[in-house]
Design an enzyme around this catalytic site. Structure first.
Site, short mmCIF file in Angstrom:
data_model
loop_
_atom_site.label_atom_id
_atom_site.label_comp_id
_atom_site.label_asym_id
_atom_site.label_seq_id
_atom_site.Cartn_x
_atom_site.Cartn_y
_atom_site.Cartn_z
N HIS A 11 0.87 -1.05 0.14
CA HIS A 11 -0.23 -0.09 -0.04
C HIS A 11 0.82 1.18 0.02
O HIS A 11 0.76 2.10 -0.78
CB HIS A 11 -0.91 0.34 1.11
CG HIS A 11 -1.85 -1.16 1.34
ND1 HIS A 11 -2.88 -1.15 0.36
CD2 HIS A 11 -1.88 -2.22 2.10
CE1 HIS A 11 -3.60 -2.41 0.72
NE2 HIS A 11 -2.93 -3.06 1.95
O1 RIB Z 1 -4.94 0.65 4.16
C1 RIB Z 1 -3.43 0.72 4.13
C2 RIB Z 1 -2.62 1.54 5.02
O2 RIB Z 1 -3.16 1.41 6.20
C3 RIB Z 1 -1.15 1.59 5.15
O3 RIB Z 1 -0.62 2.94 5.08
C4 RIB Z 1 -1.08 0.71 5.97
O4 RIB Z 1 0.54 0.89 6.52
C5 RIB Z 1 -1.83 1.05 7.19
O5 RIB Z 1 -1.38 2.32 7.61
#
Ligand code: RIB
Ligand code: CA
Length: 305
Positions: free
Chosen positions: A234
């Site tokens: 992500h």
């Molecule tokens: O939805 C994914 C996000 O949420 C990323 O930044 C992961 O590190 C969590 O913080």
């Protein structure tokens, strides 16, 4: 080549760690400051994790500790995804540096003012610090080149049925940021759920370098996917956008953050078909060249020690 100055606001966090690695060792970026926020785990742990990463890589990027809780809501965490420590799986040495002696929103403000050029804010955690910065120092906006965030979704969520974690943890902060008038790039689940590292590539990491060995260890404890089926990167997607924007298809959209819904708070309402008649306030990444992303990751992590 002139490096793009960036500030990374983060809640490490296993996918945060690999994003920080890619940013630190990119020839295109200059990381001026790392600010931490409560998110995946407590701000005490996210700050400790950020400092341990600086020691692991022997980097002297200043780390500023940020908000311990969202603006209005109780803190939530994602220790089920990142482990109790937030970066489970590797025996990090104790950090050799301390967080700087000012809160993150003030550290960001001072960094913006000290810079000869506007700085890009890369947000890969909840937006609490950024909302505090904009509320306390609205005059700093011209010194912010743009915000490139990992957050949101035009469709399904990952914390609730409709809301992505970084937005859902602090919807009020996110709403403030999306209403700020700043240039925003939203790298949401539409692209980050597809930004996978394959089991085959993951298996090569231990033999790549020290960073690969460490990442393989923490990836083994990361629960957004699996080592057997592939892992969702992500936060790394936001760094990819900065250095390889051609890998993405974006659309200028009006984005509203729901803050009132009993079941829907934290939802990013992305008006792709322009049904609401509101002017666009973000560039929303809707597609990613997955093979191109995977190739870039291979190159980016090979630059790390
Ligand atoms: O939805 C994914 C996000 O949420 C990323 O930044 C992961 O590190 C969590 O913080
Ligand atoms: Ca994160």
């Amino acid at each position: 080549m002139n490096r793009l100055p960036v500030i990374i606001d983060t809640d490490p966090g296993i996918d945060d760690a690999v994003a920080i690695a890619a940013a630190l060792f990119s020839p295109q970026l200059e990381v001026k400051l790392i600010s931490t926020v409560s998110g995946n785990v407590s701000v005490e742990k996210t700050t400790r994790n950020a400092l341990q990463l600086m020691t692991f890589w022997q980097q002297s990027v200043p780390v500023a500790r940020g908000a311990a809780a969202p603006l209005l809501r109780p803190a939530r965490d994602a220790s089920n995804v990142h482990g109790e420590s937030g970066m489970a799986g590797y025996p990090f040495a104790s950090s050799e540096q301390c967080a700087i002696d000012k809160p993150a929103f003030l550290a960001i403000y001072d960094c913006l003012l000290a810079s000869e050029e506007p700085i890009t804010l890369v947000t890969i955690g909840p937006l609490t610090n950024i909302a505090m910065l904009l509320a306390q120092y609205p005059e700093c906006k011209p010194r912010i080149k743009r915000i490139v965030m990992m957050g949101g979704s035009s469709g399904r969520g990952n914390l609730t049925p409709n809301a992505e974690f970084n937005i859902a943890v602090d919807p009020e902060a996110a709403a403030h940021v999306f209403n700020s008038g700043l240039d925003i790039v939203m790298c949401g689940l539409d692209v980050t759920n597809h930004a996978m590292l394959t089991p085959e590539y993951l298996a090569t990491l231990p033999g790549l370098n020290r960073t690969g060995e460490m990442l393989h260890a923490i990836f083994s404890h990361y629960r957004s996917g699996s080592m057997e089926t592939g892992l969702r990167m992500h936060d790394l997607t936001a760094i990819a956008f900065l250095v390889k924007p051609e890998l993405f298809r974006t659309q200028a959209c009006f984005v509203a953050v729901e803050t009132q819904g009993e079941y829907t708070s934290g939802t990013t309402v992305v008006d792709i078909e322009q049904r609401l008649g509101r002017p666009a306030n973000a560039q929303v990444a809707l597609e990613i060249d997955v093979i191109g992303f995977q190739q870039w990751v291979t190159e980016a992590l090979a630059l790390a020690p």
